[in-house]
Write an enzyme that holds these catalytic residues in place. Structure first.
Site, PDB file in Angstrom:
ATOM      1  N   GLU A   1       0.818  -1.217   0.000  1.00 32.05           N
ATOM      2  CA  GLU A   1       0.000   0.000   0.000  1.00 32.05           C
ATOM      3  C   GLU A   1       0.849   1.262   0.000  1.00 32.05           C
ATOM      4  O   GLU A   1       0.404   2.316  -0.452  1.00 32.05           O
ATOM      5  CB  GLU A   1      -0.942   0.016   1.222  1.00 32.05           C
ATOM      6  CG  GLU A   1      -2.343  -0.386   0.840  1.00 32.05           C
ATOM      7  CD  GLU A   1      -3.368  -0.241   1.953  1.00 32.05           C
ATOM      8  OE1 GLU A   1      -4.364  -0.951   1.872  1.00 32.05           O
ATOM      9  OE2 GLU A   1      -3.178   0.543   2.901  1.00 32.05           O
TER      10      GLU A   1
ATOM     11  N   HIS B   1       8.077 -26.501  -1.257  1.00 32.28           N
ATOM     12  CA  HIS B   1       7.406 -27.588  -1.972  1.00 32.28           C
ATOM     13  C   HIS B   1       6.237 -27.087  -2.815  1.00 32.28           C
ATOM     14  O   HIS B   1       5.433 -27.873  -3.290  1.00 32.28           O
ATOM     15  CB  HIS B   1       6.947 -28.652  -0.962  1.00 32.28           C
ATOM     16  CG  HIS B   1       8.104 -29.235  -0.218  1.00 32.28           C
ATOM     17  ND1 HIS B   1       8.675 -30.449  -0.538  1.00 32.28           N
ATOM     18  CD2 HIS B   1       8.844 -28.732   0.805  1.00 32.28           C
ATOM     19  CE1 HIS B   1       9.699 -30.676   0.272  1.00 32.28           C
ATOM     20  NE2 HIS B   1       9.821 -29.650   1.094  1.00 32.28           N
TER      21      HIS B   1
ATOM     22  N   LYS C   1     -14.080   0.120  -4.118  1.00 32.60           N
ATOM     23  CA  LYS C   1     -15.177   0.481  -3.207  1.00 32.60           C
ATOM     24  C   LYS C   1     -16.283   1.187  -3.970  1.00 32.60           C
ATOM     25  O   LYS C   1     -17.464   0.899  -3.762  1.00 32.60           O
ATOM     26  CB  LYS C   1     -14.669   1.394  -2.091  1.00 32.60           C
ATOM     27  CG  LYS C   1     -13.790   0.696  -1.084  1.00 32.60           C
ATOM     28  CD  LYS C   1     -13.465   1.619   0.064  1.00 32.60           C
ATOM     29  CE  LYS C   1     -12.310   1.068   0.876  1.00 32.60           C
ATOM     30  NZ  LYS C   1     -11.746   2.047   1.783  1.00 32.60           N
TER      31      LYS C   1
HETATM   32  O1  PA5 Z   1      -3.316   1.139   5.849  1.00 28.00           O
HETATM   33  C1  PA5 Z   1      -4.422   1.581   5.627  1.00 28.00           C
HETATM   34  O2  PA5 Z   1      -4.680   2.794   5.734  1.00 28.00           O
HETATM   35  C2  PA5 Z   1      -5.567   0.660   5.282  1.00 28.00           C
HETATM   36  O3  PA5 Z   1      -5.140  -0.630   5.067  1.00 28.00           O
HETATM   37  C3  PA5 Z   1      -6.592   0.663   6.391  1.00 28.00           C
HETATM   38  O4  PA5 Z   1      -5.992   0.257   7.580  1.00 28.00           O
HETATM   39  C4  PA5 Z   1      -7.775  -0.260   6.064  1.00 28.00           C
HETATM   40  O5  PA5 Z   1      -8.326   0.076   4.831  1.00 28.00           O
HETATM   41  C5  PA5 Z   1      -8.841  -0.142   7.144  1.00 28.00           C
HETATM   42  O6  PA5 Z   1      -9.267   1.177   7.260  1.00 28.00           O
HETATM   43  P1  PA5 Z   1     -10.022   1.699   8.529  1.00 28.00           P
HETATM   44  O7  PA5 Z   1      -9.133   1.577   9.699  1.00 28.00           O
HETATM   45  O8  PA5 Z   1     -10.361   3.115   8.212  1.00 28.00           O
HETATM   46  O9  PA5 Z   1     -11.261   0.849   8.683  1.00 28.00           O
END
Ligand code: PA5
Length: 432
Positions: free
Chosen positions: A285, A306, A420
């Site tokens: 990310e 494996h 989303k």
């Molecule tokens: O690293 C990030 O920002 C994302 O992976 C969020 O943690 C994830 O989308 C969950 O979001 P939230 O904590 O707003 O529910």
């Protein structure tokens, strides 16, 4: 003395090539430190091991004690950065097999990290008559998966204990002022913990996001923070030559330029499986944007030798590996001699299982390096709270440095909004 060491000998990259990044690294280092105190930026994690809410930290410990007194199970509801860090630490530092009789601490189970009805129904069935509490974690307070899971488990909790007692069994970790979860928590009077504005989801394991489930699992969060603090001190050295964390970031970028665009994080300890999942999210990310970035993959060896071993040895040559090796296992097993030796294993008698594991690792690294898979080797003295804390901070800091060298913003995640929008449209959510 650090318990974490990095060895870059098998990367094929000379020190002088690494040091060509000296100036760029120093500039980024300065910029990061400047940004760390900006409440509107996302670099608050940089100083978390020393600059955190001490009152809240104590409240986390008290809540963990209360949960342990009242509940057999804590259902941790969250997804992505709001759950992977806690699971990584808990699975690394607790036994993989604990029966109810052996268990000294509340069992931690996870929900809200998928949309599977099977998963939720099986979890509900498993909880059955057992006592449970909920820790719902969401920075935005609006993420669909945890919101649905919370609605389901809150109702079960309320039916089981009544509204009043259910309230005292719900712990909310979210933004200090905004989001649907915050509004709900305020209205219902749930115990609340804050995800600081300047700490993004995937950098939040050392906030209440990770700390409440981790403490509830019986793991010392003081020691975890001590380890992270050690890393904070150690890797605050702007000198690239002396900073292993920055060297890791630089080497990744050099390899990327050499078309090694997939990094495989390798462990030889299944307890580290979720640590790899946490690392994959952190790097994926943070760096995967603007059509750039190393693809972060992970394997558990020797299990995956494996399954994925063939590809790594012989497939497309765009890979490099980062191996995390744990020097001393928490427990070991001797291989005993056998009179008949029908399995032909007597050549190993007198040796221990960890010795065999280490030889598998050495042999694999040699084979993969000779198959043109460069190797970054990270050694950790043993699996404990301090070392995991140190390793978490090491990877977070390296990730930000690496992303900034690459020229992307390692603190946002614009790409995750795309699916989303489609999903909400298909679900006919108002406004989509
Ligand atoms: O690293 C990030 O920002 C994302 O992976 C969020 O943690 C994830 O989308 C969950 O979001 P939230 O904590 O707003 O529910």
């Amino acid at each position: 003395m650090s318990n974490i060491k990095i060895n870059l000998e098998n990367t094929g990259i000379a020190e002088k090539n690494i040091l060509e990044y000296k100036e760029q690294v120093e500039n980024i280092h300065k910029e990061l430190n400047k940004r760390a105190n900006d409440e509107k930026d996302f670099v608050g994690w940089l100083e978390l091991p020393t600059n955190y809410d001490k009152e809240e930290f104590e409240r986390i410990k008290k809540s963990a004690e209360k949960i342990n007194k009242e509940s057999d199970i804590l259902v941790v509801i969250g997804i992505g950065g709001s759950y992977l860090g806690a699971r990584a630490v808990i699975e690394a530092l607790t036994s993989s097999f604990i029966s109810e009789e052996q268990r000294n601490y509340t069992e931690i189970l996870y929900a809200g990290n998928n949309l599977s009805s099977n998963y939720i129904n099986e979890l509900i069935e498993y909880i059955g008559e057992k006592d449970f509490s909920i820790n719902v974690i969401s920075k935005s307070g609006t993420t669909t998966e945890p919101a649905i899971a919370f609605r389901i488990f809150r109702e079960i909790l309320e039916n089981k204990y009544g509204i009043e007692e259910a309230r005292s069994r719900i712990y909310v970790t979210t933004d200090k002022e905004k989001g649907a979860l915050k509004t709900l928590a305020q209205k219902e009077g749930y115990e609340q913990f804050v995800i600081p504005d300047n700490v993004g989801g995937r950098y939040s394991v050392l906030t209440a996001v990770g700390l409440l489930p981790i403490a509830t699992a019986g793991i010392s969060i003081d020691k975890l923070m001590e380890g992270a603090k050690k890393a904070q001190d150690k890797y605050n050295n702007p000198e690239l030559k002396e900073n292993d964390c920055y060297k890791y970031a630089v080497v990744r970028n050099i390899l990327y330029k050499l078309y090694k665009n997939t990094e495989i994080l390798v462990n030889y300890e299944p307890k580290m499986h979720y640590f790899t999942e946490w690392w994959k999210q952190l790097y994926g990310e943070s760096e995967g944007k603007d059509q750039k970035g190393i693809f972060p993959a992970g394997v558990d060896f020797t299990t995956d030798l494996h399954s994925m071993g063939q590809y790594i040895q012989d497939g497309r040559r765009n890979l490099f590996e980062t191996v995390i090796s744990i020097n001393i296992p928490n427990s070991n097993i001797n291989i005993r001699p056998d009179d008949d030796n029908l399995d032909g294993l007597n050549y190993l008698s007198g040796k221990d299982l960890d010795y065999v594991n280490k030889k598998a690792m050495e042999g694999t690294i040699k084979a993969h390096v000779s198959g043109d898979v460069p190797n970054i080797f990270i050694e950790m003295s043993k699996l404990d709270e301090q070392n995991i804390g140190e390793l978490i901070y090491f990877f977070e800091k390296a990730c930000s440095m690496s992303g900034l060298i690459l020229g992307v913003n390692p603190f946002n995640q614009p790409g995750v909004e795309e699916y989303k929008k489609n999903m909400f449209h298909l679900l006919e959510k108002p406004g989509y």
